[in-house]
Design a protein around this motif. Structure first.
Motif, PDB file in Angstrom:
ATOM      1  N   VAL A  93      11.065 -33.565 -18.619  1.00 60.24           N
ATOM      2  CA  VAL A  93      10.121 -32.966 -19.581  1.00 60.24           C
ATOM      3  C   VAL A  93      10.416 -33.445 -21.003  1.00 60.24           C
ATOM      4  N   PHE A  94      11.694 -33.537 -21.350  1.00 60.02           N
ATOM      5  CA  PHE A  94      12.105 -33.973 -22.684  1.00 60.02           C
ATOM      6  C   PHE A  94      12.990 -35.212 -22.534  1.00 60.02           C
ATOM      7  N   PRO A  95      12.404 -36.381 -22.341  1.00 62.06           N
ATOM      8  CA  PRO A  95      13.185 -37.567 -21.977  1.00 62.06           C
ATOM      9  C   PRO A  95      14.340 -37.892 -22.928  1.00 62.06           C
ATOM     10  N   VAL A  96      14.100 -37.957 -24.195  1.00 59.42           N
ATOM     11  CA  VAL A  96      15.158 -38.358 -25.124  1.00 59.42           C
ATOM     12  C   VAL A  96      16.147 -37.221 -25.341  1.00 59.42           C
ATOM     13  N   VAL A  97      15.633 -36.061 -25.702  1.00 61.18           N
ATOM     14  CA  VAL A  97      16.506 -34.915 -25.975  1.00 61.18           C
ATOM     15  C   VAL A  97      17.250 -34.490 -24.712  1.00 61.18           C
ATOM     16  N   GLY A  98      16.570 -34.473 -23.579  1.00 59.57           N
ATOM     17  CA  GLY A  98      17.208 -34.091 -22.324  1.00 59.57           C
ATOM     18  C   GLY A  98      18.309 -35.051 -21.917  1.00 59.57           C
ATOM     19  N   SER A  99      18.075 -36.347 -22.102  1.00 63.11           N
ATOM     20  CA  SER A  99      19.094 -37.346 -21.758  1.00 63.11           C
ATOM     21  C   SER A  99      20.317 -37.219 -22.651  1.00 63.11           C
ATOM     22  N   VAL A 100      20.083 -37.066 -23.947  1.00 59.89           N
ATOM     23  CA  VAL A 100      21.203 -36.917 -24.873  1.00 59.89           C
ATOM     24  C   VAL A 100      21.968 -35.639 -24.566  1.00 59.89           C
ATOM     25  N   ALA A 101      21.262 -34.549 -24.298  1.00 59.59           N
ATOM     26  CA  ALA A 101      21.914 -33.279 -23.979  1.00 59.59           C
ATOM     27  C   ALA A 101      22.729 -33.390 -22.691  1.00 59.59           C
ATOM     28  N   TRP A 102      22.192 -34.085 -21.687  1.00 60.73           N
ATOM     29  CA  TRP A 102      22.922 -34.246 -20.427  1.00 60.73           C
ATOM     30  C   TRP A 102      24.259 -34.948 -20.662  1.00 60.73           C
ATOM     31  N   PHE A 103      24.235 -36.051 -21.402  1.00 58.28           N
ATOM     32  CA  PHE A 103      25.470 -36.795 -21.610  1.00 58.28           C
ATOM     33  C   PHE A 103      26.407 -36.099 -22.597  1.00 58.28           C
ATOM     34  N   ALA A 104      25.863 -35.310 -23.533  1.00 56.76           N
ATOM     35  CA  ALA A 104      26.709 -34.637 -24.520  1.00 56.76           C
ATOM     36  C   ALA A 104      27.321 -33.351 -23.975  1.00 56.76           C
ATOM     37  N   TRP A 105      26.520 -32.545 -23.251  1.00 58.89           N
ATOM     38  CA  TRP A 105      26.990 -31.222 -22.858  1.00 58.89           C
ATOM     39  C   TRP A 105      26.921 -30.938 -21.368  1.00 58.89           C
ATOM     40  N   GLY A 106      26.041 -31.565 -20.639  1.00 54.57           N
ATOM     41  CA  GLY A 106      25.828 -31.199 -19.252  1.00 54.57           C
ATOM     42  C   GLY A 106      26.705 -31.900 -18.250  1.00 54.57           C
ATOM     43  N   ARG A 107      26.969 -33.161 -18.481  1.00 52.27           N
ATOM     44  CA  ARG A 107      27.724 -33.965 -17.513  1.00 52.27           C
ATOM     45  C   ARG A 107      29.177 -33.537 -17.500  1.00 52.27           C
ATOM     46  N   PRO A 108      29.724 -33.272 -16.319  1.00 55.55           N
ATOM     47  CA  PRO A 108      31.141 -32.909 -16.256  1.00 55.55           C
ATOM     48  C   PRO A 108      32.011 -34.055 -16.770  1.00 55.55           C
ATOM     49  N   HIS A 109      32.947 -33.717 -17.637  1.00 60.32           N
ATOM     50  CA  HIS A 109      33.856 -34.717 -18.192  1.00 60.32           C
ATOM     51  C   HIS A 109      35.192 -34.611 -17.479  1.00 60.32           C
ATOM     52  N   PHE A 110      35.684 -35.732 -17.057  1.00 60.01           N
ATOM     53  CA  PHE A 110      36.939 -35.776 -16.338  1.00 60.01           C
ATOM     54  C   PHE A 110      37.985 -36.444 -17.212  1.00 60.01           C
ATOM     55  N   SER A 111      39.166 -35.872 -17.237  1.00 62.35           N
ATOM     56  CA  SER A 111      40.236 -36.507 -17.992  1.00 62.35           C
ATOM     57  C   SER A 111      40.864 -37.594 -17.107  1.00 62.35           C
ATOM     58  N   PRO A 112      41.315 -38.670 -17.715  1.00 61.81           N
ATOM     59  CA  PRO A 112      41.937 -39.737 -16.916  1.00 61.81           C
ATOM     60  C   PRO A 112      43.206 -39.226 -16.240  1.00 61.81           C
TER      61      PRO A 112
END
Length: 72
Positions: free
Chosen positions: A45-64
């Motif tokens: 629905v929100f291609p640019v904002v949704g993509s940025v939000a996914w990578f900034a806050w939504g995607r689980p971040h794993f520590s090395p």
């Protein structure tokens, strides 16, 4: 010159959108199905904002993982 900037901006936006959808479609992420569906809807629905939000806050971040060697 302006046309090149517009084309480059659109290309980066489309690449980010496709990358976000591919990341969400990956079965390797441990994310609840309901949350995954909401994120996919947000990215569609929100291609640019949704993509940025996914990578900034939504995607689980794993520590090395620790390799056992201390660089210091």
């Amino acid at each position: 010159m302006h046309t090149l900037v517009i084309v480059a901006t659109v290309a980066v936006g489309i690449a980010g959108w496709v990358t976000a959808l591919a990341s969400l479609s990956s079965g390797r992420l441990s994310i609840a199905p309901a949350a995954r569906g909401l994120w996919i809807a947000a990215v569609l629905v929100f291609p640019v904002v949704g993509s940025v939000a996914w990578f900034a806050w939504g995607r689980p971040h794993f520590s090395p993982r620790a390799t056992g060697s201390d660089p210091l």
